[in-house]
Design an enzyme around this catalytic site. Structure first.
Site, PDB file in Angstrom:
ATOM      1  N   GLY A 114       5.143   1.619  -6.804  1.00  0.00           N
ATOM      2  CA  GLY A 114       4.666   1.069  -8.071  1.00  0.00           C
ATOM      3  C   GLY A 114       3.978   2.158  -8.880  1.00  0.00           C
ATOM      4  O   GLY A 114       3.575   3.182  -8.321  1.00  0.00           O
ATOM      5  N   HIS A 117      -2.436  -4.636  -7.204  1.00  0.00           N
ATOM      6  CA  HIS A 117      -2.873  -3.227  -7.241  1.00  0.00           C
ATOM      7  C   HIS A 117      -2.595  -2.630  -8.630  1.00  0.00           C
ATOM      8  O   HIS A 117      -3.446  -1.937  -9.194  1.00  0.00           O
ATOM      9  CB  HIS A 117      -2.112  -2.478  -6.137  1.00  0.00           C
ATOM     10  CG  HIS A 117      -2.326  -0.994  -6.077  1.00  0.00           C
ATOM     11  ND1 HIS A 117      -2.897  -0.359  -4.990  1.00  0.00           N
ATOM     12  CD2 HIS A 117      -2.011   0.001  -6.952  1.00  0.00           C
ATOM     13  CE1 HIS A 117      -2.939   0.938  -5.217  1.00  0.00           C
ATOM     14  NE2 HIS A 117      -2.403   1.198  -6.399  1.00  0.00           N
ATOM     15  N   GLU A 118      -1.412  -2.928  -9.182  1.00  0.00           N
ATOM     16  CA  GLU A 118      -1.039  -2.355 -10.489  1.00  0.00           C
ATOM     17  C   GLU A 118      -1.836  -2.984 -11.636  1.00  0.00           C
ATOM     18  O   GLU A 118      -2.268  -2.275 -12.550  1.00  0.00           O
ATOM     19  CB  GLU A 118       0.462  -2.516 -10.750  1.00  0.00           C
ATOM     20  CG  GLU A 118       1.384  -1.888  -9.705  1.00  0.00           C
ATOM     21  CD  GLU A 118       1.077  -0.439  -9.359  1.00  0.00           C
ATOM     22  OE1 GLU A 118       0.403   0.245 -10.153  1.00  0.00           O
ATOM     23  OE2 GLU A 118       1.484   0.003  -8.275  1.00  0.00           O
ATOM     24  N   CYS A 157      -2.445   4.922  -2.881  1.00  0.00           N
ATOM     25  CA  CYS A 157      -2.339   5.048  -4.337  1.00  0.00           C
ATOM     26  C   CYS A 157      -1.964   6.488  -4.666  1.00  0.00           C
ATOM     27  O   CYS A 157      -2.552   7.424  -4.117  1.00  0.00           O
ATOM     28  CB  CYS A 157      -3.674   4.678  -4.985  1.00  0.00           C
ATOM     29  SG  CYS A 157      -3.623   4.734  -6.791  1.00  0.00           S
ATOM     30  N   LEU A 158      -0.998   6.639  -5.571  1.00  0.00           N
ATOM     31  CA  LEU A 158      -0.568   7.985  -5.958  1.00  0.00           C
ATOM     32  C   LEU A 158      -1.698   8.751  -6.643  1.00  0.00           C
ATOM     33  O   LEU A 158      -1.654   9.976  -6.703  1.00  0.00           O
ATOM     34  CB  LEU A 158       0.660   7.901  -6.869  1.00  0.00           C
ATOM     35  CG  LEU A 158       1.916   7.315  -6.183  1.00  0.00           C
ATOM     36  CD1 LEU A 158       3.015   7.070  -7.213  1.00  0.00           C
ATOM     37  CD2 LEU A 158       2.411   8.246  -5.076  1.00  0.00           C
ATOM     38  N   HIS A 195      -5.079  -1.391 -11.917  1.00  0.00           N
ATOM     39  CA  HIS A 195      -5.033  -0.125 -12.669  1.00  0.00           C
ATOM     40  C   HIS A 195      -5.161  -0.377 -14.175  1.00  0.00           C
ATOM     41  O   HIS A 195      -5.820   0.392 -14.882  1.00  0.00           O
ATOM     42  CB  HIS A 195      -3.705   0.596 -12.429  1.00  0.00           C
ATOM     43  CG  HIS A 195      -3.669   1.473 -11.208  1.00  0.00           C
ATOM     44  ND1 HIS A 195      -4.518   2.548 -11.031  1.00  0.00           N
ATOM     45  CD2 HIS A 195      -2.845   1.474 -10.124  1.00  0.00           C
ATOM     46  CE1 HIS A 195      -4.224   3.151  -9.878  1.00  0.00           C
ATOM     47  NE2 HIS A 195      -3.214   2.520  -9.306  1.00  0.00           N
ATOM     48  N   GLN A 218      -1.586   5.909 -15.003  1.00  0.00           N
ATOM     49  CA  GLN A 218      -1.488   6.967 -13.984  1.00  0.00           C
ATOM     50  C   GLN A 218      -0.770   8.205 -14.521  1.00  0.00           C
ATOM     51  O   GLN A 218      -0.883   9.289 -13.935  1.00  0.00           O
ATOM     52  CB  GLN A 218      -0.791   6.447 -12.717  1.00  0.00           C
ATOM     53  CG  GLN A 218      -1.640   5.409 -11.973  1.00  0.00           C
ATOM     54  CD  GLN A 218      -0.975   4.921 -10.712  1.00  0.00           C
ATOM     55  OE1 GLN A 218      -0.152   4.020 -10.744  1.00  0.00           O
ATOM     56  NE2 GLN A 218      -1.299   5.534  -9.578  1.00  0.00           N
TER      57      GLN A 218
HETATM   58  O1  GNR Z   1       3.237   3.772  -3.594  1.00  0.00           O
HETATM   59  C1  GNR Z   1       2.340   2.929  -3.466  1.00  0.00           C
HETATM   60  N1  GNR Z   1       2.260   2.216  -2.318  1.00  0.00           N
HETATM   61  C2  GNR Z   1       1.438   1.107  -2.171  1.00  0.00           C
HETATM   62  C3  GNR Z   1       1.239   0.623  -0.879  1.00  0.00           C
HETATM   63  C4  GNR Z   1       0.443  -0.483  -0.674  1.00  0.00           C
HETATM   64  C5  GNR Z   1      -0.140  -1.119  -1.741  1.00  0.00           C
HETATM   65  C6  GNR Z   1       0.030  -0.642  -3.025  1.00  0.00           C
HETATM   66  C7  GNR Z   1       0.826   0.471  -3.243  1.00  0.00           C
HETATM   67  S1  GNR Z   1       1.072   1.044  -4.855  1.00  0.00           S
HETATM   68  C8  GNR Z   1       1.344   2.740  -4.534  1.00  0.00           C
HETATM   69  C9  GNR Z   1       1.697   3.471  -5.816  1.00  0.00           C
HETATM   70  C10 GNR Z   1       0.542   3.403  -6.786  1.00  0.00           C
HETATM   71  O2  GNR Z   1      -0.432   4.112  -6.724  1.00  0.00           O
HETATM   72  N2  GNR Z   1       0.609   2.489  -7.714  1.00  0.00           N
HETATM   73  O3  GNR Z   1      -0.393   2.343  -8.580  1.00  0.00           O
HETATM   74 NI    NI Z   2      -2.187   2.997  -7.497  1.00  0.00          NI
END
Ligand code: GNR
Ligand code: NI
Length: 171
Positions: free
Chosen positions: A46, A136-137, A94-95, A140, A51
């Site tokens: 995601g 999670h997104e 998270c990236l 952000h 980001q």
């Molecule tokens: O790549 C991602 N893996 C992930 C694993 C578990 C819960 C959420 C994520 S999102 C993350 C990519 C990211 O930072 N998205 O904002």
């Molecule tokens: Ni993230």
């Protein structure tokens, strides 16, 4: 299409509340393209526009397994309309916080609305990793990171580590 740089903590832009997309036009479709390319390259499942430094309420996602065909999704102005009472614990990464993983508890299921790339309003129900990822997104988009859902001790430790790395890089 262009590969874009992914912001890493403690970059303050990751704390900005992103603005709704006003019109789903060619510019937004080009940004979604860049996000998908950047997400696949990372690789991640995601990505939120902030980001890559764009404070817009735009999310890309692909939950296909490695051996499966690509399944790109774009969610514009996503909004949770219902969350389940029952909760789930899932390990998140998270990236923008590279190579750090921790368990996070969230509602197990959510329903959310969004605009698709044709500007059409859609509503879907998500569970499993889909529910975890969209929450999670959307976090952000509100300047919230998954480390905000873990203990203060762990959060302070990871922020300190990345702050130190950023200072060394600036020397
Ligand atoms: O790549 C991602 N893996 C992930 C694993 C578990 C819960 C959420 C994520 S999102 C993350 C990519 C990211 O930072 N998205 O904002
Ligand atoms: Ni993230």
């Amino acid at each position: 299409m262009a590969l874009r740089e992914i912001l890493v903590i403690p970059d303050k832009r990751l704390r900005v509340v992103s603005k709704p997309v006003e019109a789903v036009n060619a510019q937004i479709r080009a940004l979604a393209d860049d996000m998908l390319e950047t997400m696949y390259d990372a690789p991640g499942i995601g990505l939120a526009a902030i980001q890559i430094g764009e404070p817009l309420r735009l999310v890309t996602m692909d939950l296909a397994k490695k051996d499966e065909e690509k399944d790109p999704h774009v969610f514009i102005n996503p909004q949770i309309t219902w969350s389940s009472e029952d909760r789930n614990v899932h390990e998140e990464g998270c990236l923008s916080i590279p190579e750090y993983y921790e368990e996070v508890e969230r509602p197990a299921k959510v329903r959310f609305t969004y605009l698709d790339l044709d500007g059409k309003l859609q509503e879907v129900e998500a569970d499993g990793i889909f529910a975890t990822c969209i929450q999670h997104e959307i976090d952000h988009l509100n300047g919230v990171l998954f480390i905000d859902h873990i203990s203060k001790l762990k959060r302070d430790r990871v922020i300190k580590k990345f702050t130190k790395i950023a200072k060394q890089a600036a020397e």
